[in-house]
Design a protein around this motif. Structure first.
Motif, short mmCIF file in Angstrom:
data_model
loop_
_atom_site.label_atom_id
_atom_site.label_comp_id
_atom_site.label_asym_id
_atom_site.label_seq_id
_atom_site.Cartn_x
_atom_site.Cartn_y
_atom_site.Cartn_z
N GLU A 20 0.82 -1.22 0.00
CA GLU A 20 0.00 0.00 0.00
C GLU A 20 0.85 1.26 0.00
OE1 GLU A 20 -2.43 -0.50 3.43
OE2 GLU A 20 -3.91 -1.76 2.41
N THR A 21 2.02 1.22 0.62
CA THR A 21 2.80 2.44 0.81
C THR A 21 3.96 2.59 -0.17
OG1 THR A 21 4.15 1.35 2.51
CG2 THR A 21 2.23 2.60 3.25
N THR A 22 4.45 1.50 -0.73
CA THR A 22 5.57 1.61 -1.67
C THR A 22 5.20 0.92 -2.97
OG1 THR A 22 6.63 -0.36 -0.72
CG2 THR A 22 7.29 1.78 0.16
N LYS A 23 5.91 -0.15 -3.32
CA LYS A 23 5.66 -0.89 -4.55
C LYS A 23 5.73 -2.37 -4.25
CE LYS A 23 7.47 2.71 -7.61
NZ LYS A 23 8.51 3.07 -8.61
N PRO A 24 5.11 -3.21 -5.10
CA PRO A 24 5.14 -4.66 -4.86
C PRO A 24 6.50 -5.26 -5.19
CG PRO A 24 4.00 -4.21 -6.91
CD PRO A 24 4.29 -2.87 -6.28
N ILE A 25 7.50 -4.94 -4.37
CA ILE A 25 8.86 -5.42 -4.57
C ILE A 25 9.34 -6.04 -3.26
CG2 ILE A 25 11.24 -4.76 -5.11
CD1 ILE A 25 10.13 -2.44 -6.75
N CYS A 26 9.85 -7.26 -3.32
CA CYS A 26 10.34 -7.94 -2.12
C CYS A 26 11.47 -7.10 -1.51
CB CYS A 26 10.85 -9.33 -2.48
SG CYS A 26 11.64 -10.18 -1.08
N PRO A 27 11.38 -6.77 -0.21
CA PRO A 27 12.42 -5.94 0.41
C PRO A 27 13.73 -6.68 0.63
CG PRO A 27 10.81 -6.62 2.05
CD PRO A 27 10.27 -7.07 0.72
N VAL A 28 13.74 -7.99 0.47
CA VAL A 28 14.96 -8.77 0.67
C VAL A 28 15.76 -8.91 -0.63
CG1 VAL A 28 15.91 -11.01 1.35
CG2 VAL A 28 13.98 -10.04 2.61
N CYS A 29 15.09 -9.42 -1.69
CA CYS A 29 15.82 -9.70 -2.94
C CYS A 29 15.45 -8.74 -4.07
CB CYS A 29 15.57 -11.14 -3.38
SG CYS A 29 13.86 -11.47 -3.89
N ARG A 30 14.49 -7.84 -3.84
CA ARG A 30 14.06 -6.84 -4.83
C ARG A 30 13.30 -7.45 -6.00
NH1 ARG A 30 13.37 -2.81 -2.20
NH2 ARG A 30 13.35 -1.53 -4.09
N ASP A 31 12.83 -8.69 -5.87
CA ASP A 31 12.04 -9.30 -6.92
C ASP A 31 10.65 -8.65 -6.94
OD1 ASP A 31 11.70 -11.45 -8.93
OD2 ASP A 31 10.15 -12.15 -7.56
N VAL A 32 10.17 -8.33 -8.12
CA VAL A 32 8.85 -7.71 -8.26
C VAL A 32 7.78 -8.79 -8.28
CG1 VAL A 32 7.38 -6.27 -9.73
CG2 VAL A 32 9.82 -5.77 -9.53
N PHE A 33 6.77 -8.68 -7.40
CA PHE A 33 5.73 -9.70 -7.33
C PHE A 33 4.36 -9.17 -7.75
CE2 PHE A 33 6.11 -7.83 -3.08
CZ PHE A 33 4.80 -7.55 -2.74
N GLY A 34 4.32 -8.00 -8.33
CA GLY A 34 3.08 -7.43 -8.83
C GLY A 34 3.36 -6.50 -9.98
N ILE A 35 2.35 -5.79 -10.41
CA ILE A 35 2.50 -4.85 -11.52
C ILE A 35 2.88 -3.49 -10.97
CG2 ILE A 35 1.34 -3.69 -13.44
CD1 ILE A 35 -0.43 -6.16 -13.71
N VAL A 36 4.03 -2.99 -11.41
CA VAL A 36 4.49 -1.66 -10.99
C VAL A 36 4.01 -0.63 -12.01
CG1 VAL A 36 6.50 -0.21 -10.50
CG2 VAL A 36 6.53 -2.64 -9.87
N ASN A 37 3.28 0.35 -11.56
CA ASN A 37 2.83 1.44 -12.42
C ASN A 37 3.52 2.73 -12.02
OD1 ASN A 37 0.73 0.21 -14.19
ND2 ASN A 37 -0.24 -0.26 -12.23
N GLY A 38 3.96 3.49 -13.01
CA GLY A 38 4.65 4.75 -12.75
C GLY A 38 3.75 5.95 -12.87
N ASN A 39 4.36 7.14 -12.94
CA ASN A 39 3.60 8.40 -13.03
C ASN A 39 3.90 9.13 -14.34
OD1 ASN A 39 6.17 9.38 -12.63
ND2 ASN A 39 5.74 10.38 -10.68
N GLN A 40 4.27 8.36 -15.35
CA GLN A 40 4.58 8.96 -16.66
C GLN A 40 3.40 9.76 -17.19
OE1 GLN A 40 6.42 6.34 -19.77
NE2 GLN A 40 4.38 6.55 -20.68
N PRO A 41 3.64 10.96 -17.69
CA PRO A 41 2.55 11.74 -18.29
C PRO A 41 2.00 11.04 -19.54
CG PRO A 41 4.48 13.12 -17.86
CD PRO A 41 4.91 11.70 -17.68
N ASN A 42 0.81 11.44 -19.95
CA ASN A 42 0.20 10.88 -21.15
C ASN A 42 1.06 11.20 -22.37
OD1 ASN A 42 -2.03 9.88 -19.75
ND2 ASN A 42 -3.16 11.79 -19.96
#
Length: 203
Positions: free
Chosen positions: A53-75
């Motif tokens: 909820e507060t950061t991104k779906p990334i494992c804090p130990v190995c940095r593996d992404v376990f979900g979809i990361v969405n950025g703030n790129q403009p249209n």
């Protein structure tokens, strides 16, 4: 018993009540209601939920992404086409030309200065038109759709605020000049950019 639960983005594994005396690497206390990520690392249910909820779906130990990361790129718009010329280091194939077009707009709540304008930007990048280059193009399209290629912030070249800037996924914006000039030849570029994309969950 083993079951699955969703976290906004992707399934992660709940391993039941077998908490034993394991320590959660987030809160540094005994694990309660243990959850296991696909990478194998385990955390408290409450700690993992708060992390997502507060950061991104990334494992804090190995940095593996376990979900979809969405950025703030403009249209904006991404397009590509082929040319018959070849890039230094890739003499046996044509060139993929990528065009990015980000029109001017106003920053949202996801940007540093909501409500303030940012100017338009156009960027061109190059890839070899071989199997690996086409793979990178597909990954870049996925990253663009997830708003990860650009962000709004301080320009690294001009030092100006409120600019559309690259977001840590490096592109070759010159045909020649080598790595120091963001160009070719650079025999390790394609593997490097795939690692940068993987770090953001694009693979």
């Amino acid at each position: 018993s083993t079951k699955y639960k969703t976290c906004r983005t992707k399934l992660y594994l709940i391993t039941g009540d077998s908490d034993k005396d394991e320590t959660c690497s987030i809160c540094l206390e005994r694990v309660t209601k243990k959850k296991q990520l696909p990478c194998g690392h385990e955390f408290c249910e409450k700690c993992l939920t708060k992390l997502v909820e507060t950061t991104k779906p990334i494992c804090p130990v190995c940095r593996d992404v376990f979900g979809i990361v969405n950025g703030n790129q403009p249209n904006g718009r991404m397009s590509s086409h082929m040319t018959h010329s070849s890039l230094p280091g890739f003499p046996d194939c044509n060139t993929i030309v990528i065009k990015y077009d980000i029109p001017s707009g106003k920053q949202t709540v996801n940007h540093p200065n909501p409500g303030r304008p940012y100017p338009s930007t156009e960027r061109t990048a190059y890839l070899p038109n071989n199997r690996e280059g086409q793979e990178v193009l597909s990954l870049l399209k996925k990253a663009f759709d997830q708003r990860l290629i650009f962000t709004v912030g301080v320009s690294r070249t001009s030092g100006k605020n409120d600019q559309v800037t690259w977001n840590d996924i490096h592109h070759k914006t010159s045909i020649t000049g080598g790595p120091t000039n963001f160009g070719y030849p650079d025999p390790h570029y394609l593997s490097r950019v795939k690692e940068e994309l993987k770090a953001k969950g694009i693979k």
